[in-house]
Design an enzyme around this catalytic site. Structure first.
Site, PDB file in Angstrom:
ATOM      1  N   GLY A  46     -15.248  75.892  21.779  1.00  0.00           N
ATOM      2  CA  GLY A  46     -15.315  77.326  21.535  1.00  0.00           C
ATOM      3  C   GLY A  46     -16.187  77.987  22.584  1.00  0.00           C
ATOM      4  O   GLY A  46     -17.063  77.335  23.170  1.00  0.00           O
ATOM      5  N   GLN A  51     -21.210  84.298  26.789  1.00  0.00           N
ATOM      6  CA  GLN A  51     -21.602  83.053  27.454  1.00  0.00           C
ATOM      7  C   GLN A  51     -21.159  83.005  28.918  1.00  0.00           C
ATOM      8  O   GLN A  51     -21.674  82.189  29.680  1.00  0.00           O
ATOM      9  CB  GLN A  51     -21.037  81.837  26.705  1.00  0.00           C
ATOM     10  CG  GLN A  51     -21.701  81.629  25.349  1.00  0.00           C
ATOM     11  CD  GLN A  51     -21.148  80.406  24.670  1.00  0.00           C
ATOM     12  OE1 GLN A  51     -20.124  80.478  24.015  1.00  0.00           O
ATOM     13  NE2 GLN A  51     -21.808  79.271  24.843  1.00  0.00           N
ATOM     14  N   CYS A  89     -23.946  73.433  21.818  1.00  0.00           N
ATOM     15  CA  CYS A  89     -23.533  74.711  22.389  1.00  0.00           C
ATOM     16  C   CYS A  89     -23.509  74.565  23.910  1.00  0.00           C
ATOM     17  O   CYS A  89     -24.444  74.006  24.489  1.00  0.00           O
ATOM     18  CB  CYS A  89     -24.536  75.793  21.992  1.00  0.00           C
ATOM     19  SG  CYS A  89     -24.173  77.409  22.687  1.00  0.00           S
ATOM     20  N   LEU A  90     -22.457  75.074  24.553  1.00  0.00           N
ATOM     21  CA  LEU A  90     -22.358  74.960  26.014  1.00  0.00           C
ATOM     22  C   LEU A  90     -23.500  75.683  26.724  1.00  0.00           C
ATOM     23  O   LEU A  90     -23.821  75.363  27.864  1.00  0.00           O
ATOM     24  CB  LEU A  90     -21.009  75.504  26.504  1.00  0.00           C
ATOM     25  CG  LEU A  90     -19.768  74.686  26.115  1.00  0.00           C
ATOM     26  CD1 LEU A  90     -18.499  75.406  26.546  1.00  0.00           C
ATOM     27  CD2 LEU A  90     -19.804  73.288  26.708  1.00  0.00           C
ATOM     28  N   HIS A 131     -20.096  79.903  14.534  1.00  0.00           N
ATOM     29  CA  HIS A 131     -20.946  79.726  15.722  1.00  0.00           C
ATOM     30  C   HIS A 131     -20.600  80.770  16.789  1.00  0.00           C
ATOM     31  O   HIS A 131     -21.486  81.411  17.364  1.00  0.00           O
ATOM     32  CB  HIS A 131     -20.753  78.299  16.267  1.00  0.00           C
ATOM     33  CG  HIS A 131     -21.517  77.973  17.506  1.00  0.00           C
ATOM     34  ND1 HIS A 131     -22.558  77.067  17.522  1.00  0.00           N
ATOM     35  CD2 HIS A 131     -21.403  78.429  18.783  1.00  0.00           C
ATOM     36  CE1 HIS A 131     -23.044  76.993  18.760  1.00  0.00           C
ATOM     37  NE2 HIS A 131     -22.357  77.807  19.547  1.00  0.00           N
ATOM     38  N   GLU A 132     -19.295  80.953  17.041  1.00  0.00           N
ATOM     39  CA  GLU A 132     -18.881  81.868  18.115  1.00  0.00           C
ATOM     40  C   GLU A 132     -19.105  83.331  17.722  1.00  0.00           C
ATOM     41  O   GLU A 132     -19.534  84.140  18.547  1.00  0.00           O
ATOM     42  CB  GLU A 132     -17.425  81.622  18.506  1.00  0.00           C
ATOM     43  CG  GLU A 132     -17.100  80.200  18.981  1.00  0.00           C
ATOM     44  CD  GLU A 132     -18.033  79.660  20.045  1.00  0.00           C
ATOM     45  OE1 GLU A 132     -18.611  80.442  20.828  1.00  0.00           O
ATOM     46  OE2 GLU A 132     -18.213  78.426  20.094  1.00  0.00           O
ATOM     47  N   HIS A 135     -22.562  84.238  18.281  1.00  0.00           N
ATOM     48  CA  HIS A 135     -22.872  84.563  19.682  1.00  0.00           C
ATOM     49  C   HIS A 135     -22.704  86.059  19.945  1.00  0.00           C
ATOM     50  O   HIS A 135     -23.473  86.659  20.696  1.00  0.00           O
ATOM     51  CB  HIS A 135     -21.927  83.818  20.638  1.00  0.00           C
ATOM     52  CG  HIS A 135     -22.428  82.476  21.081  1.00  0.00           C
ATOM     53  ND1 HIS A 135     -23.579  82.309  21.806  1.00  0.00           N
ATOM     54  CD2 HIS A 135     -21.900  81.236  20.924  1.00  0.00           C
ATOM     55  CE1 HIS A 135     -23.746  81.009  22.071  1.00  0.00           C
ATOM     56  NE2 HIS A 135     -22.757  80.340  21.544  1.00  0.00           N
TER      57      HIS A 135
END
Ligand code: ZN
Length: 153
Positions: A46, A51, A89-90, A131-132, A135
């Site tokens: 995701g 990001q 998380c990236l 999660h997304e 963000h």
């Protein structure tokens, strides 16, 4: 399409609230495509637009079920239950945290055609959606985690 640089750690844009997409322009489609390419290049499941430095309400998700979700202005309209699982998380490579999330969510969003879509999800997809969408509000794994773990690689 292009792979974009992923913003990491204390980058201020990760803490910003992303703005609503008012019109689905070719630029928005380009951003969605770059987001997907960037996510796949990092083997992520995701990615939110902030990001890659774009503070707009755009999310891509692929929980490796062969189904790419592109969500414009996603919103959680219902949720229930609670469970704690490990997340990464990236934007925070090497960090894993135990994060409480709802077990089931209902999300409304628009697709790239501008059609309203409704998703009911549980398990991993419910977790990634939360999660997304987090963000987009500037809420990060490191804020939500109740405990941190060391990654083994
Ligand atoms: Zn993340």
């Amino acid at each position: 399409m292009a792979i974009r640089m992923i913003r990491k750690g204390n980058d201020e844009i990760l803490k910003e609230k992303a703005s609503q997409v008012k019109e689905i322009t070719p630029n928005i489609i380009n951003i969605l495509e770059d987001m997907a390419e960037t996510m796949y290049s990092k083997e992520g499941i995701g990615l939110a637009a902030n990001q890659i430095g774009v503070p707009k309400r755009l999310v891509v998700i692929d929980i490796q079920d062969g189904n790419l979700l592109e969500l414009i202005n996603p919103e959680i309209i219902d949720q229930e239950g609670k469970e704690v699982e490990i997340e990464g998380c990236l934007s925070f490579p090497g960090i894993l945290g135990e994060v409480p999330r709802a077990t089931r969510v209902v999300v409304e969003a628009f697709n790239r055609e501008g059609e309203k879509i409704k998703l009911e999800a549980n398990g991993l997809l419910a977790r990634v959606l939360q999660h997304e969408i987090d963000h987009l509000e500037g809420n990060l794994l490191v804020d939500r985690a109740v405990r941190f773990l060391e990654e083994d690689n």
